[in-house]
Scaffold this motif. Structure first.
Motif, PDB file in Angstrom:
ATOM      1  N   ASP A   9       1.828   8.333  30.926  1.00 46.77           N
ATOM      2  CA  ASP A   9       2.897   7.774  30.084  1.00 46.77           C
ATOM      3  C   ASP A   9       3.900   8.881  29.482  1.00 46.77           C
ATOM      4  OD1 ASP A   9       1.149   8.420  28.240  1.00 46.77           O
ATOM      5  OD2 ASP A   9       0.983   6.570  27.321  1.00 46.77           O
ATOM      6  N   GLY A  10       3.599  10.303  29.627  1.00 42.76           N
ATOM      7  CA  GLY A  10       4.399  10.952  28.834  1.00 42.76           C
ATOM      8  C   GLY A  10       3.768  11.348  27.587  1.00 42.76           C
ATOM      9  N   CYS A  11       2.713  10.554  26.968  1.00 48.45           N
ATOM     10  CA  CYS A  11       2.498  10.671  25.489  1.00 48.45           C
ATOM     11  C   CYS A  11       1.079  11.588  25.553  1.00 48.45           C
ATOM     12  CB  CYS A  11       2.201   9.326  24.915  1.00 48.45           C
ATOM     13  SG  CYS A  11       4.027   8.239  25.197  1.00 48.45           S
ATOM     14  N   LEU A  59      14.869  18.583  23.250  1.00 48.94           N
ATOM     15  CA  LEU A  59      13.894  17.948  24.000  1.00 48.94           C
ATOM     16  C   LEU A  59      13.764  16.435  23.713  1.00 48.94           C
ATOM     17  CD1 LEU A  59      11.328  20.600  24.739  1.00 48.94           C
ATOM     18  CD2 LEU A  59      13.275  19.912  26.149  1.00 48.94           C
ATOM     19  N   GLY A  60      14.108  15.846  22.566  1.00 47.65           N
ATOM     20  CA  GLY A  60      14.108  14.472  22.280  1.00 47.65           C
ATOM     21  C   GLY A  60      15.254  14.109  22.948  1.00 47.65           C
ATOM     22  N   GLU A  61      16.129  14.556  23.001  1.00 42.66           N
ATOM     23  CA  GLU A  61      17.437  14.122  23.841  1.00 42.66           C
ATOM     24  C   GLU A  61      17.107  13.925  25.306  1.00 42.66           C
ATOM     25  OE1 GLU A  61      21.335  12.375  24.583  1.00 42.66           O
ATOM     26  OE2 GLU A  61      20.203  12.492  22.743  1.00 42.66           O
ATOM     27  N   VAL A  62      16.548  14.989  25.729  1.00 40.20           N
ATOM     28  CA  VAL A  62      16.070  15.001  27.102  1.00 40.20           C
ATOM     29  C   VAL A  62      15.367  13.621  27.547  1.00 40.20           C
ATOM     30  CG1 VAL A  62      14.782  16.177  28.853  1.00 40.20           C
ATOM     31  CG2 VAL A  62      16.285  17.458  27.594  1.00 40.20           C
ATOM     32  N   VAL A  63      14.459  13.338  26.631  1.00 44.78           N
ATOM     33  CA  VAL A  63      13.380  12.452  26.895  1.00 44.78           C
ATOM     34  C   VAL A  63      14.257  10.922  26.539  1.00 44.78           C
ATOM     35  CG1 VAL A  63      11.762  10.849  25.753  1.00 44.78           C
ATOM     36  CG2 VAL A  63      11.230  13.385  25.966  1.00 44.78           C
ATOM     37  N   ARG A  64      15.112  11.008  25.731  1.00 44.73           N
ATOM     38  CA  ARG A  64      16.001   9.566  25.747  1.00 44.73           C
ATOM     39  C   ARG A  64      16.912   9.418  27.156  1.00 44.73           C
ATOM     40  NH1 ARG A  64      16.144  11.337  20.466  1.00 44.73           N
ATOM     41  NH2 ARG A  64      17.642  12.727  20.818  1.00 44.73           N
ATOM     42  N   ARG A  65      17.351  10.529  27.594  1.00 50.94           N
ATOM     43  CA  ARG A  65      18.305  10.579  28.858  1.00 50.94           C
ATOM     44  C   ARG A  65      17.367  10.054  30.170  1.00 50.94           C
ATOM     45  NH1 ARG A  65      23.567  12.252  28.473  1.00 50.94           N
ATOM     46  NH2 ARG A  65      24.182  12.923  26.620  1.00 50.94           N
ATOM     47  N   LEU A  66      16.173  10.801  30.000  1.00 55.02           N
ATOM     48  CA  LEU A  66      15.317  10.497  31.049  1.00 55.02           C
ATOM     49  C   LEU A  66      14.578   9.146  31.120  1.00 55.02           C
ATOM     50  CD1 LEU A  66      13.465  13.884  31.570  1.00 55.02           C
ATOM     51  CD2 LEU A  66      15.477  12.995  33.105  1.00 55.02           C
ATOM     52  N   GLU A  67      14.272   8.539  29.841  1.00 58.39           N
ATOM     53  CA  GLU A  67      13.941   7.183  29.782  1.00 58.39           C
ATOM     54  C   GLU A  67      14.708   6.221  30.095  1.00 58.39           C
ATOM     55  OE1 GLU A  67      12.570   7.281  25.595  1.00 58.39           O
ATOM     56  OE2 GLU A  67      10.363   7.205  26.191  1.00 58.39           O
ATOM     57  N   THR A 107      19.311  11.696  35.204  1.00 59.87           N
ATOM     58  CA  THR A 107      18.771  12.838  35.901  1.00 59.87           C
ATOM     59  C   THR A 107      18.301  14.082  35.313  1.00 59.87           C
ATOM     60  OG1 THR A 107      20.898  13.751  36.321  1.00 59.87           O
ATOM     61  CG2 THR A 107      20.163  12.002  37.884  1.00 59.87           C
ATOM     62  N   VAL A 108      17.278  14.659  35.771  1.00 58.86           N
ATOM     63  CA  VAL A 108      17.134  15.966  35.077  1.00 58.86           C
ATOM     64  C   VAL A 108      18.096  16.904  34.858  1.00 58.86           C
ATOM     65  CG1 VAL A 108      15.612  18.137  35.274  1.00 58.86           C
ATOM     66  CG2 VAL A 108      14.453  15.926  35.806  1.00 58.86           C
ATOM     67  N   ALA A 109      19.112  17.090  36.040  1.00 59.04           N
ATOM     68  CA  ALA A 109      20.517  17.899  35.925  1.00 59.04           C
ATOM     69  C   ALA A 109      21.326  17.344  34.770  1.00 59.04           C
ATOM     70  CB  ALA A 109      20.946  17.976  37.197  1.00 59.04           C
ATOM     71  N   GLY A 110      21.489  16.116  34.700  1.00 57.49           N
ATOM     72  CA  GLY A 110      22.253  15.440  33.695  1.00 57.49           C
ATOM     73  C   GLY A 110      21.754  15.934  32.330  1.00 57.49           C
ATOM     74  N   ALA A 111      20.577  15.816  32.248  1.00 55.27           N
ATOM     75  CA  ALA A 111      19.868  15.818  30.715  1.00 55.27           C
ATOM     76  C   ALA A 111      20.331  17.481  30.332  1.00 55.27           C
ATOM     77  CB  ALA A 111      18.438  15.332  30.700  1.00 55.27           C
ATOM     78  N   ASP A 151       6.040  23.483  27.053  1.00 57.34           N
ATOM     79  CA  ASP A 151       5.228  23.505  25.817  1.00 57.34           C
ATOM     80  C   ASP A 151       5.523  22.175  25.037  1.00 57.34           C
ATOM     81  OD1 ASP A 151       4.941  26.336  25.614  1.00 57.34           O
ATOM     82  OD2 ASP A 151       6.789  26.622  24.620  1.00 57.34           O
ATOM     83  N   ALA A 152       6.331  21.538  25.321  1.00 54.25           N
ATOM     84  CA  ALA A 152       6.549  20.032  24.585  1.00 54.25           C
ATOM     85  C   ALA A 152       5.758  18.944  25.498  1.00 54.25           C
ATOM     86  CB  ALA A 152       8.145  19.646  24.463  1.00 54.25           C
ATOM     87  N   PHE A 153       6.106  18.764  26.602  1.00 55.70           N
ATOM     88  CA  PHE A 153       5.360  17.940  27.560  1.00 55.70           C
ATOM     89  C   PHE A 153       4.142  17.974  28.363  1.00 55.70           C
ATOM     90  CE2 PHE A 153      10.244  17.589  27.865  1.00 55.70           C
ATOM     91  CZ  PHE A 153      10.444  16.664  26.678  1.00 55.70           C
ATOM     92  N   GLY A 154       3.831  19.316  28.563  1.00 55.55           N
ATOM     93  CA  GLY A 154       2.871  19.742  29.274  1.00 55.55           C
ATOM     94  C   GLY A 154       2.964  19.960  30.701  1.00 55.55           C
ATOM     95  N   TYR A 155       4.224  19.630  31.211  1.00 53.35           N
ATOM     96  CA  TYR A 155       4.785  19.838  32.543  1.00 53.35           C
ATOM     97  C   TYR A 155       6.233  19.896  32.717  1.00 53.35           C
ATOM     98  CZ  TYR A 155       3.819  14.767  31.612  1.00 53.35           C
ATOM     99  OH  TYR A 155       4.040  13.682  31.379  1.00 53.35           O
ATOM    100  N   GLY A 156       6.567  20.145  33.927  1.00 54.07           N
ATOM    101  CA  GLY A 156       8.268  20.174  33.881  1.00 54.07           C
ATOM    102  C   GLY A 156       8.917  19.018  33.849  1.00 54.07           C
ATOM    103  N   PRO A 157      10.439  18.911  33.476  1.00 56.84           N
ATOM    104  CA  PRO A 157      11.215  17.819  33.432  1.00 56.84           C
ATOM    105  C   PRO A 157      11.179  16.820  34.569  1.00 56.84           C
ATOM    106  CG  PRO A 157      12.411  19.788  33.529  1.00 56.84           C
ATOM    107  CD  PRO A 157      10.994  20.246  33.577  1.00 56.84           C
ATOM    108  N   LYS A 158      10.931  17.211  35.776  1.00 57.00           N
ATOM    109  CA  LYS A 158      10.863  16.460  36.881  1.00 57.00           C
ATOM    110  C   LYS A 158       9.740  15.694  36.800  1.00 57.00           C
ATOM    111  CE  LYS A 158      13.760  19.455  39.933  1.00 57.00           C
ATOM    112  NZ  LYS A 158      13.744  20.065  41.378  1.00 57.00           N
ATOM    113  N   THR A 159       8.536  16.271  36.578  1.00 52.64           N
ATOM    114  CA  THR A 159       7.389  15.437  36.474  1.00 52.64           C
ATOM    115  C   THR A 159       7.721  14.412  35.371  1.00 52.64           C
ATOM    116  OG1 THR A 159       5.874  17.248  37.269  1.00 52.64           O
ATOM    117  CG2 THR A 159       4.811  15.341  35.922  1.00 52.64           C
ATOM    118  N   LEU A 160       7.931  14.637  34.195  1.00 60.06           N
ATOM    119  CA  LEU A 160       8.440  13.726  33.068  1.00 60.06           C
ATOM    120  C   LEU A 160       9.369  12.603  33.698  1.00 60.06           C
ATOM    121  CD1 LEU A 160       8.238  12.838  30.118  1.00 60.06           C
ATOM    122  CD2 LEU A 160       9.977  14.319  29.648  1.00 60.06           C
ATOM    123  N   ALA A 161      10.130  13.108  34.363  1.00 60.10           N
ATOM    124  CA  ALA A 161      11.243  11.872  34.853  1.00 60.10           C
ATOM    125  C   ALA A 161      10.547  11.252  35.699  1.00 60.10           C
ATOM    126  CB  ALA A 161      12.406  12.652  35.463  1.00 60.10           C
TER     127      ALA A 161
END
Length: 256
Positions: free
Chosen positions: A43-45, A147-155, A159-163, A180-190
């Motif tokens: 769940d990203g948490c 990165l908080g803004e990245v999360v909001r956009r992906l949620e 897209t990762v590119a857009g974020a 560092d923040a999520f434990g994996y890359g933004p594509k996995t978080l998305a």
């Protein structure tokens, strides 16, 4: 009124918004003789967990986690929003990826023993667990606002590119800071956040094809593949589990 609650001889789960911004406090009681063990879905948490005299940290998952047996019947946790736990815990998320570790391994044995005794002795251990998280948050640096803004956009299905463009980070910069923040890359978080959106639709009764499209998957087959890769179960199996107890929108809801 606190969160969702269902009374049962087998399981009781309850959650409510924490005083810590973006976090959730939850409790779960499990009949140790209930038999079936529900998987914990990504769940990203990350979570700070307490149960029967122990404190643990649950890192970010990239696949379903199946809790072991004999871990006790009463659990409580503080579930941190994606990207916020590393600053509070003092450890980069990638070091805890797909792991459950004793708090002593993160904060040291003496501190973990002190906090465990403090929570165990409290009239309300759950409130005391939350107080520990709040105290650590007060002493920590704030989470990375980009990165908080990245999360909001992906949620929201971006897209990762857009974020990355929106926060002014290059692909490599975003990937490094995401580890560092999520434990994996933004594509996995998305992918994880998209799966959680789809499962929300499923729990609300949407047909699988409709849930897939609403979450941003290409089609139902795409969602089925994501379920297999990230959750390790089929959509039908998930629906059966979700209908068997309090709905399960996040990984922590099926911890223990």
């Amino acid at each position: 009124m606190r969160g969702q609650l269902r009374d049962s001889l087998v399981r009781v789960y309850e959650e409510w918004a924490s005083r810590l911004e973006g976090a959730v406090v939850w409790t779960r009681t499990v009949d140790r003789y209930a038999g079936a063990v529900h998987p914990v879905l990504p769940d990203g948490c990350m979570d700070l967990l307490w149960f029967e005299g122990r404190l643990l940290v649950a890192g970010p998952d990239t696949h379903a986690h199946t809790p072991g047996s004999g871990l006790g019947t009463r659990w409580a946790g503080v579930r941190f929003a994606p990207g916020t736990a590393p600053a509070i815990l003092g450890v980069p998320a990638y070091e805890l990826r797909d792991r459950r570790v004793e708090l002593a391994d993160v904060w040291g044995g003496a501190e973990a023993r002190r906090l465990t005794a403090r929570i165990d002795a409290a009239p309300d251990p759950v409130a005391e667990l939350e107080a520990v998280a709040l105290g650590r948050a007060d002493a920590a640096l704030p989470p990375d606002p980009l990165l908080g803004e990245v999360v909001r956009r992906l949620e929201a299905g971006g897209t990762v590119a857009g974020a990355a463009y929106a926060v002014g980070l290059g692909a490599r910069q975003l990937h490094r800071r995401s580890l560092d923040a999520f434990g994996y890359g933004p594509k996995t978080l998305a992918r994880v956040l998209r799966l959680q959106r789809a499962l929300t639709f499923v729990r609300e009764g949407a047909p699988y094809a409709e849930a897939a499209l609403g979450a941003g998957c290409a089609d139902q087959a795409h969602l089925a593949r994501e379920m297999r890769d990230l959750a390790g179960i089929t959509l039908g199996a998930y629906s059966a589990l979700a209908n068997s107890e309090t709905p399960q929108p996040s990984g922590s809801r099926t911890t223990a």
